[in-house]
Design a protein around this motif. Structure first.
Motif, PDB file in Angstrom:
ATOM      1  N   ALA A 305      -0.169   5.135   5.095  1.00 55.90           N
ATOM      2  CA  ALA A 305      -1.495   4.617   4.747  1.00 55.90           C
ATOM      3  C   ALA A 305      -2.447   4.897   5.901  1.00 55.90           C
ATOM      4  O   ALA A 305      -2.025   5.123   7.038  1.00 55.90           O
ATOM      5  N   TYR A 341      -8.290  -5.312   6.734  1.00 56.60           N
ATOM      6  CA  TYR A 341      -8.062  -4.376   5.635  1.00 56.60           C
ATOM      7  C   TYR A 341      -6.833  -4.786   4.850  1.00 56.60           C
ATOM      8  O   TYR A 341      -5.871  -5.314   5.414  1.00 56.60           O
ATOM      9  N   ASN A 342      -6.838  -4.505   3.552  1.00 57.85           N
ATOM     10  CA  ASN A 342      -5.656  -4.710   2.717  1.00 57.85           C
ATOM     11  C   ASN A 342      -4.754  -3.488   2.799  1.00 57.85           C
ATOM     12  O   ASN A 342      -5.233  -2.351   2.787  1.00 57.85           O
ATOM     13  N   LEU A 343      -3.445  -3.722   2.858  1.00 58.10           N
ATOM     14  CA  LEU A 343      -2.453  -2.656   2.838  1.00 58.10           C
ATOM     15  C   LEU A 343      -1.628  -2.777   1.570  1.00 58.10           C
ATOM     16  O   LEU A 343      -1.032  -3.819   1.308  1.00 58.10           O
ATOM     17  N   CYS A 351      -6.660   2.206   3.000  1.00 59.64           N
ATOM     18  CA  CYS A 351      -6.770   0.748   2.933  1.00 59.64           C
ATOM     19  C   CYS A 351      -8.222   0.324   2.714  1.00 59.64           C
ATOM     20  O   CYS A 351      -9.153   0.988   3.166  1.00 59.64           O
TER      21      CYS A 351
END
Length: 427
Positions: A305, A341-343, A351
């Motif tokens: 990611a 941030y979303n992973l 992300c």
């Protein structure tokens, strides 16, 4: 980490230092006016736990897990370490060293003080100097890492100023554990996983991230951050369960790698149906007879990611944490912001930025965690005579160590968030 530039400017913000605690549940920030702690339990709001304005130009502030124990260094006295009980606003003890303190690392057994050419290992329960590693290769950035594990309590630091050797030291048995030839270029970043069984390394070239087993020093993983340009790696950070590894740099991209073996991610191969597919199959098959340098480029893992930061060139430090049951990447940067941030743990990819919070201005009001009557109490300063009650230890080279016994009873052993208590003795 130190967020100020070599000129002392922190990118126009008040920040001089930022670091996440050992389990990524809080963030410590050192500023020109003092230091602050923030809780990382929520994405939408950044809750300020505590703020101290009694010490100016705080260039190092390290909190021990979620306890009230904090280690502080100020630019006003860069050779002096203060260990404080921040909930009571009192100083427990202080030590003075022969040179500028570049880094301080804590776990539940040890406190490490890093100078440019030496490392001091303290027993955190009474702050006595247990061992000094002298005449280390010049380490002007204070690069070192301390495992947070009680079972694998290792210290890692550069073994050379010209190549990427890593010295691994057992801080419990006080002996060298291994020397790992990690890179051809000097080291730029080091990080242990939470179990203390893996060590991530990066060199000044910044193109390859390697992960080694500890203490054996066997290479487990090799990840390629990029091939187009050399960068300065700012930070490496494992997720708490050890499955992910983040690498941030002076560019706008943060890379997140997934630590899985080829066997774990094996998918039955389908026959290629395009020219590109055939070419890829031929190239991978060729790794059996190509030169090793070329083979490595094909076998190195790529990012699972990525994060695109809204800035480039600022120093920053990252953490991988689960907040409100979702994996997140956190970036504290010299521009004065914390980015969250979303992973996606299944798909990875780019992300999504969920929130950014200002760090060097007022955030959510602090919790009322200070003990009654101590809200406006300044840190209790020790006189010079009190500070050297135990005398100067010529062999160990650190001055100080006397403590305030009345503060120690509040670091309660039976409470999980108050470990470990300091058991200081006074003559």
């Amino acid at each position: 980490m130190n967020l100020a530039s070599q000129s002392g400017d922190a990118g126009g913000s008040q920040l001089l230092f930022a670091n996440f605690n050992q389990d990524n549940t809080s963030l410590a920030v050192g500023t020109k006016s003092g230091y602050k702690f923030f809780s990382l339990s929520s994405v939408d709001k950044l809750e300020q736990i505590y703020e101290c304005t009694d010490t100016e130009d705080v260039c190092i502030v390290e909190r021990l897990f979620s306890s009230s124990l904090v280690a502080i260094v100020s630019l006003k006295a860069p050779r002096k370490l203060k260990v404080c009980h921040f909930k009571k606003g009192t100083e427990i003890c202080n030590y003075s060293y022969s040179n500028t303190i570049l880094a301080v690392k804590l776990n539940r057994q040890r406190l490490i003080v890093c100078l440019e050419e030496s490392l001091y290992i303290h027993n955190i329960r009474d702050m006595k100097v247990l061992h000094t590693i002298r005449e280390t290769p010049p380490n002007p950035s204070g690069l070192c890492a301390l495992s947070i594990s009680n079972d694998n309590c290792y210290l890692a630091y550069p073994g050379s100023a010209t190549i990427g050797e890593v010295q691994v030291f057992d801080t419990v048995n006080l002996r060298a554990a291994n020397m790992i030839p990690a890179h051809d270029s000097p080291l730029a970043a080091l990080a242990f996983d939470a179990s203390g069984t893996k060590l991530a390394t990066a060199s000044e070239k910044g193109t390859v991230i390697r992960v080694f087993s500890i203490p054996e020093g066997q290479k487990l993983f090799e990840f390629r951050r990029g091939v187009k340009r050399c960068v300065s790696i700012c930070s490496l950070a494992f997720s708490m369960e050890g499955l992910y590894l983040s690498a941030s740099s002076n560019t706008e991209t943060v890379h997140i790698f997934k630590l899985e073996t080829q066997k774990e991610k094996y998918v039955p191969a389908e026959e290629p149906t395009t020219w590109g597919g055939y070419l890829g199959k031929v190239l991978m098959a060729s790794t059996t007879y190509l030169p090793s340098q070329v083979t490595e480029m094909f076998t190195q893992g790529r990012a699972f990611a990525t994060v695109r930061l809204p800035f480039c060139g600022h120093k920053n430090i990252c953490a991988l944490a689960v907040i409100q049951k979702i994996p997140r990447l956190l970036v504290a940067a010299a521009d004065g912001y914390l980015y969250l941030y979303n992973l996606d743990p299944q798909e990875g990819g780019e992300c999504t930025l969920m929130k950014q919070h200002r760090l060097d201005s007022s955030a959510e009001p602090p919790n009322e965690i200070l003990e009654q009557g101590s809200h406006d109490r300044p840190l209790v300063a020790q006189t010079y005579s009190a500070a050297v009650t135990k005398g100067y230890c010529e062999e160990q080279g650190a001055v100080g160590g006397s403590g305030l016994e009345e503060d120690l009873s509040d670091l309660r052993l039976e409470e999980e968030n108050e470990q470990p208590p300091l058991i200081l003795e006074t003559d």
